[in-house]
Write a protein that holds these residues in place. Structure first.
Motif, short mmCIF file in Angstrom:
data_model
loop_
_atom_site.label_atom_id
_atom_site.label_comp_id
_atom_site.label_asym_id
_atom_site.label_seq_id
_atom_site.Cartn_x
_atom_site.Cartn_y
_atom_site.Cartn_z
N THR A 165 0.86 -1.18 0.00
CA THR A 165 0.00 0.00 0.00
C THR A 165 0.90 1.23 0.00
O THR A 165 2.02 1.20 0.53
N ARG A 166 0.39 2.32 -0.62
CA ARG A 166 1.15 3.57 -0.65
C ARG A 166 0.21 4.71 -0.31
O ARG A 166 -0.91 4.80 -0.83
N PHE A 167 0.66 5.58 0.59
CA PHE A 167 -0.12 6.75 0.97
C PHE A 167 0.84 7.88 1.27
O PHE A 167 1.79 7.72 2.05
N ASN A 168 0.60 9.03 0.68
CA ASN A 168 1.43 10.21 0.90
C ASN A 168 2.93 9.93 0.76
O ASN A 168 3.74 10.40 1.55
N GLY A 169 3.29 9.14 -0.24
CA GLY A 169 4.69 8.89 -0.52
C GLY A 169 5.35 7.85 0.35
O GLY A 169 6.56 7.64 0.26
N THR A 170 4.59 7.17 1.21
CA THR A 170 5.13 6.12 2.06
C THR A 170 4.54 4.78 1.64
O THR A 170 3.32 4.66 1.48
N ILE A 171 5.40 3.80 1.47
CA ILE A 171 5.00 2.46 1.02
C ILE A 171 5.14 1.49 2.18
O ILE A 171 6.13 1.52 2.92
N HIS A 172 4.12 0.63 2.31
CA HIS A 172 4.12 -0.41 3.35
C HIS A 172 3.96 -1.76 2.67
O HIS A 172 3.11 -1.90 1.78
N LEU A 173 4.75 -2.73 3.09
CA LEU A 173 4.57 -4.08 2.57
C LEU A 173 5.06 -5.11 3.57
O LEU A 173 5.86 -4.80 4.46
N VAL A 174 4.52 -6.30 3.43
CA VAL A 174 4.94 -7.45 4.23
C VAL A 174 5.31 -8.53 3.24
O VAL A 174 4.62 -8.74 2.24
N GLU A 175 6.42 -9.22 3.50
CA GLU A 175 6.83 -10.28 2.57
C GLU A 175 7.31 -11.50 3.34
O GLU A 175 7.89 -11.39 4.42
N VAL A 176 7.05 -12.65 2.74
CA VAL A 176 7.51 -13.95 3.24
C VAL A 176 8.19 -14.66 2.07
O VAL A 176 7.98 -14.30 0.91
N PRO A 177 8.99 -15.68 2.36
CA PRO A 177 9.60 -16.42 1.25
C PRO A 177 8.53 -17.14 0.43
O PRO A 177 7.47 -17.49 0.94
N SER A 178 8.82 -17.35 -0.84
CA SER A 178 7.90 -18.13 -1.67
C SER A 178 8.19 -19.61 -1.56
O SER A 178 7.54 -20.43 -2.19
#
Length: 117
Positions: free
Chosen positions: A15-28
């Motif tokens: 997600t991106r809001f006001n120039g800040t990106i948030h993400l969560v990742e795990v190995p595939s």
């Protein structure tokens, strides 16, 4: 406006809001040691950042979740070569009892700045 990428009913890849990106990742992958899973995971993080309009030079904060703190050296051996020199984000490493899949050894929560347009 909130921008969402890879949105499903349960989550968005980022997600991106006001120039800040948030993400969560795990190995595939659910096999392999911490080094293999970390390489896989960080490749996916970089792909998600690029999709969202950022890159690893713009990391602000990373929270690392490990199922075994004995894996920290293996994680760091990959991490230290992946993060560009002078661009290390604020970072926390937390040991957890388990992750959503039994084979996962690592998960990350990432906050990054959007690239300047």
């Amino acid at each position: 406006m909130i921008h969402r990428h890879g949105t499903t009913k349960r989550y968005s890849d980022s997600t991106r809001f006001n120039g800040t990106i948030h993400l969560v990742e795990v190995p595939s992958i659910e096999h392999g040691d911490i080094v293999e899973q970390t390489r896989n995971l960080l490749t996916l993080v970089e792909e998600r950042l690029n999709e969202a309009g950022s890159d690893r030079r713009h990391l602000l904060m990373v929270q690392v979740y490990l199922t075994d703190m004995a894996d920290i050296d293996g994680f760091n051996s990959v991490w230290d070569n992946w993060v560009p020199q002078g661009c290390a984000p604020a970072r926390a490493c937390i040991q957890v009892v388990a992750l959503a899949r039994p084979g996962w050894k690592v998960e990350v929560v990432v906050t990054a700045a959007q690239l300047e347009i």
